[in-house]
Motif scaffolding. Structure first.
Motif, PDB file in Angstrom:
ATOM      1  N   GLY A 193      -8.081  11.659   2.984  1.00  0.00           N
ATOM      2  CA  GLY A 193      -9.087  11.893   3.138  1.00  0.00           C
ATOM      3  C   GLY A 193      -9.674  11.279   4.701  1.00  0.00           C
ATOM      4  N   VAL A 200      -5.973  16.838   6.214  1.00  0.00           N
ATOM      5  CA  VAL A 200      -5.280  16.007   6.809  1.00  0.00           C
ATOM      6  C   VAL A 200      -3.895  15.976   7.319  1.00  0.00           C
ATOM      7  CG1 VAL A 200      -4.815  13.183   6.823  1.00  0.00           C
ATOM      8  CG2 VAL A 200      -6.826  14.538   5.569  1.00  0.00           C
ATOM      9  N   ILE A 251      -8.595   8.517   5.825  1.00  0.00           N
ATOM     10  CA  ILE A 251      -7.318   7.734   6.805  1.00  0.00           C
ATOM     11  C   ILE A 251      -7.801   8.876   8.661  1.00  0.00           C
ATOM     12  CG2 ILE A 251      -5.547   9.334   6.740  1.00  0.00           C
ATOM     13  CD1 ILE A 251      -4.126   7.109   6.679  1.00  0.00           C
ATOM     14  N   MET A 252      -8.548   9.887   8.855  1.00  0.00           N
ATOM     15  CA  MET A 252      -9.096  10.385   9.301  1.00  0.00           C
ATOM     16  C   MET A 252     -10.703   9.550  10.323  1.00  0.00           C
ATOM     17  SD  MET A 252      -7.802  13.902   9.241  1.00  0.00           S
ATOM     18  CE  MET A 252      -9.054  14.839   9.816  1.00  0.00           C
ATOM     19  N   PHE A 253     -10.958   9.021   9.503  1.00  0.00           N
ATOM     20  CA  PHE A 253     -11.916   7.982   9.952  1.00  0.00           C
ATOM     21  C   PHE A 253     -11.598   6.441  10.457  1.00  0.00           C
ATOM     22  CE2 PHE A 253     -13.584  11.449   7.653  1.00  0.00           C
ATOM     23  CZ  PHE A 253     -14.604  12.240   8.378  1.00  0.00           C
ATOM     24  N   ASN A 254     -10.713   6.492  10.174  1.00  0.00           N
ATOM     25  CA  ASN A 254     -10.289   5.381  10.887  1.00  0.00           C
ATOM     26  C   ASN A 254      -9.516   5.227  12.407  1.00  0.00           C
ATOM     27  OD1 ASN A 254      -8.520   2.661   9.409  1.00  0.00           O
ATOM     28  ND2 ASN A 254      -6.985   2.906  10.782  1.00  0.00           N
ATOM     29  N   VAL A 301      -8.445  18.729   0.906  1.00  0.00           N
ATOM     30  CA  VAL A 301      -8.666  17.468   2.010  1.00  0.00           C
ATOM     31  C   VAL A 301      -7.555  17.462   2.222  1.00  0.00           C
ATOM     32  CG1 VAL A 301      -9.657  15.246   2.629  1.00  0.00           C
ATOM     33  CG2 VAL A 301     -11.188  16.846   2.149  1.00  0.00           C
TER      34      VAL A 301
END
Lengths: 181, 395
Positions: free
Chosen positions: B372, A125, B374-377, A121
């Motif tokens: 991973g 990212v 941080i994608m949803f921040n 992952v």
């Protein structure tokens, strides 16, 4: 009746659009890694020979790029020389179309479970940051704002125009070379 | 037409409250399981927490066939393989994981091996690799924070390669989560505080991050209310059965919320700090929460303002102008942290931990950027931004 006739055509058009966008993005990834130091810095953290794929499930269009070292990407088209390391998979053609036509941001698509990540992952990212940087360069600001979570504040117009011109030129050259080959 | 879209999934049967443990035999029988194995750690056993479970089963004529009580805090592929071997040797047919995050993750991983076959758990790493239901699996949490009893992921360390292997599949979810206040009654104060703040962070991030949705919102707000109302009460009176149950339920609800809407920068920073400085996860969550909310403030002003109702109650919510509610929510969380610091010295800054040095902040920021979550921040985070948040959290 008319809708029934139009639907297969619309589906085919979407398929072609997604395929074309993958081809453009793959070539543009290679190009941006040759012109932008930030992208190079991001890519340098990836192992040499690292293969990244974006594809439409179950067996639709795909793009594959390889980190060939020194922060440079090489576009492999839609076939990988060996199993890929990280794959971002759209669950359906419609979801890929939403993202690639800038109706849904990549980050929102992740949040909406439109796609799956197979592989490390942290690399996914990192590749998403590279894709965001690419989109900020090659898309007009008004469209780029629809594609990325936040348009980079420090990206000034002259830098954007010069980089975008270089990227588009490299993409066009690559298309011509591929057609000749 | 609306542009919103979400997914929500939680098939775990929640068995909660007084004498919940005594439901285990019935539930096992309902799944045709007769030879359960317990997976736990030495701390849980030493605290006598296995006794009521074993007694509950024996009273119903169900023998626990095997007990593995040596799960380390950071479970490994070797441990998983060894437990799977015992399971097979003893011809067990179901698993009861009793403990915190590590014991539960180990239980999930063992269940993969004993159900799918083989001895190499690394073969099943990744998302969606497991395609069929696994053996009957029950979870009895002994901390009120991780929410692992309702999440479909597990993380196991591959010792040889020195990497953490993630496993993700809805089939990892247990058949039932048993929430019994007896299991958290003896938790020491600092663990009670840190794990409850872990649950609080799950709920707050779930409610303010990108994948929030109406169903996870309902669980998140309920969890925030329970932690706000019960945490200090339990800190002052650790034997408060009702308060303990409230916290345990809050943890499960927050787990349901965040497993369906993900988490953000607090977790990215927390995971990195845990990996580099070996700080407990709950402590990191409590520490970073207000600083990250301040960073995200303008992006999450509305939902964060709404949380004031659940953090402080209707009177304070009504008395606070709408434009100040988001800041008031952050103040409420700071106030709670101050109260916890007073009671058990749960650190509020990195400096207060005494385990982090200022020169580690860059490494934490860099690692957090590749996490991973941080994608949803809700707000984009650059390296400079992450460093700035860490600097504010320093002292």
């Amino acid at each position: 009746m008319l809708a029934k006739r139009i639907q297969p055509m619309a589906s085919q058009a979407r398929r072609l659009y997604v395929e074309l966008m993958f081809q453009v993005m793959g070539r543009a990834l290679q190009a941006v890694s040759e012109v932008d130091s930030e992208v190079q810095a991001e890519a340098k953290a990836l192992p040499k020979g690292f293969l990244f794929e974006m594809m439409v499930m179950p067996d639709g269009s795909k793009l594959i790029v390889e980190h060939v070292g020194e922060g440079r990407f090489h576009y492999h088209g839609d076939s990988a020389p060996r199993p890929v390391d990280v794959s971002i998979r759209f669950k359906h053609l419609a979801h890929a179309f939403l993202v690639l036509s800038f109706q849904e941001k990549t980050s929102v698509a992740f949040a909406n479970d439109r796609m799956l990540v197979d592989g490390d992952v942290s690399y996914a990212v990192r590749m998403t940051r590279v894709l965001n940087r690419l989109e900020s360069f090659i898309l007009p600001k008004i469209i780029a704002k629809r594609a990325v979570k936040e348009y980079p504040e420090n990206l000034q117009l002259p830098e954007k125009l010069i980089s975008a011109a270089q990227i588009y030129l490299k993409v066009a050259t690559h298309f011509v070379q591929s057609a000749r080959a | 037409m609306t542009n919103t879209y979400y997914e929500f999934f939680c098939p775990v049967k929640v068995i909660a409250g007084k004498a919940a443990l005594e439901h285990i035999p019935y539930e096992l029988t309902g799944l045709a399981a007769k030879r359960p194995m317990i997976i736990t750690d030495k701390g849980v056993r030493a605290a006598g927490l296995l006794d009521p479970v074993i007694a509950a089963c024996e009273e119903s004529g169900l023998d626990i066939i095997s007990i593995y009580d040596d799960v380390p805090p950071d479970s490994s592929t070797t441990v998983v393989r060894d437990i799977a071997a015992i399971y097979r040797k003893e011809k067990c047919d179901s698993i009861i994981a009793i403990g915190g995050g590590s014991a539960i993750d180990t239980g999930k991983a063992v269940n993969i091996l004993v159900s799918e076959g083989g001895t190499d758990i690394a073969k099943y790493t990744g998302a969606g690799v497991i395609k069929q239901p696994l053996k009957p699996f029950f979870v009895v949490p002994t901390t009120a924070g991780t929410g692992s009893e309702v999440t479909s992921v597990a993380v196991i360390t591959d010792e040889k390669k020195g990497v953490k292997l993630p496993f993700s599949s809805s089939f990892l979810l247990p058949n039932a989560a048993i929430i019994d206040p007896r299991m958290t009654l003896t938790l020491p104060p600092h663990i009670t505080a840190a794990t409850a703040m872990d649950a609080m962070t799950h709920a707050v991030e779930s409610f303010t991050c990108m994948a929030k949705n109406p169903l996870s919102d309902a669980y998140a707000t309920a969890a925030i209310k329970k932690v706000s109302q019960s945490l200090l009460q339990v800190m002052d009176n650790p034997k408060d059965n009702d308060g303990r149950l409230e916290l345990a339920q809050a943890s499960t609800m927050a787990g349901i919320a965040f497993s369906n809407s993900m988490v953000g920068l607090v977790h990215s920073l927390g995971h990195a700090t845990g990996a580099i400085c070996h700080l407990p996860h709950g402590m990191c969550m409590s520490l970073y929460l207000p600083y990250v909310l301040e960073y995200n403030l303008e992006t999450i002003r509305e939902p964060l303002g709404e949380l004031l109702l659940y953090l402080e109650g209707p009177e304070i919510y009504a008395a606070t102008p709408a434009s100040r509610r988001a800041e008031a929510s952050i103040s409420a969380l700071r106030k709670l942290r101050d109260a916890l610091y007073k009671r058990c010295q749960l650190p509020r800054t990195l400096k207060e931990t005494d385990k982090v040095t200022e020169d580690q902040l860059d490494a934490i920021a860099e690692m957090a950027l590749d996490d991973g979550s941080i994608m949803f921040n809700p707000k984009e985070v650059t390296l400079k931004d992450a460093r700035a948040v860490l600097q504010r959290a320093w002292a």
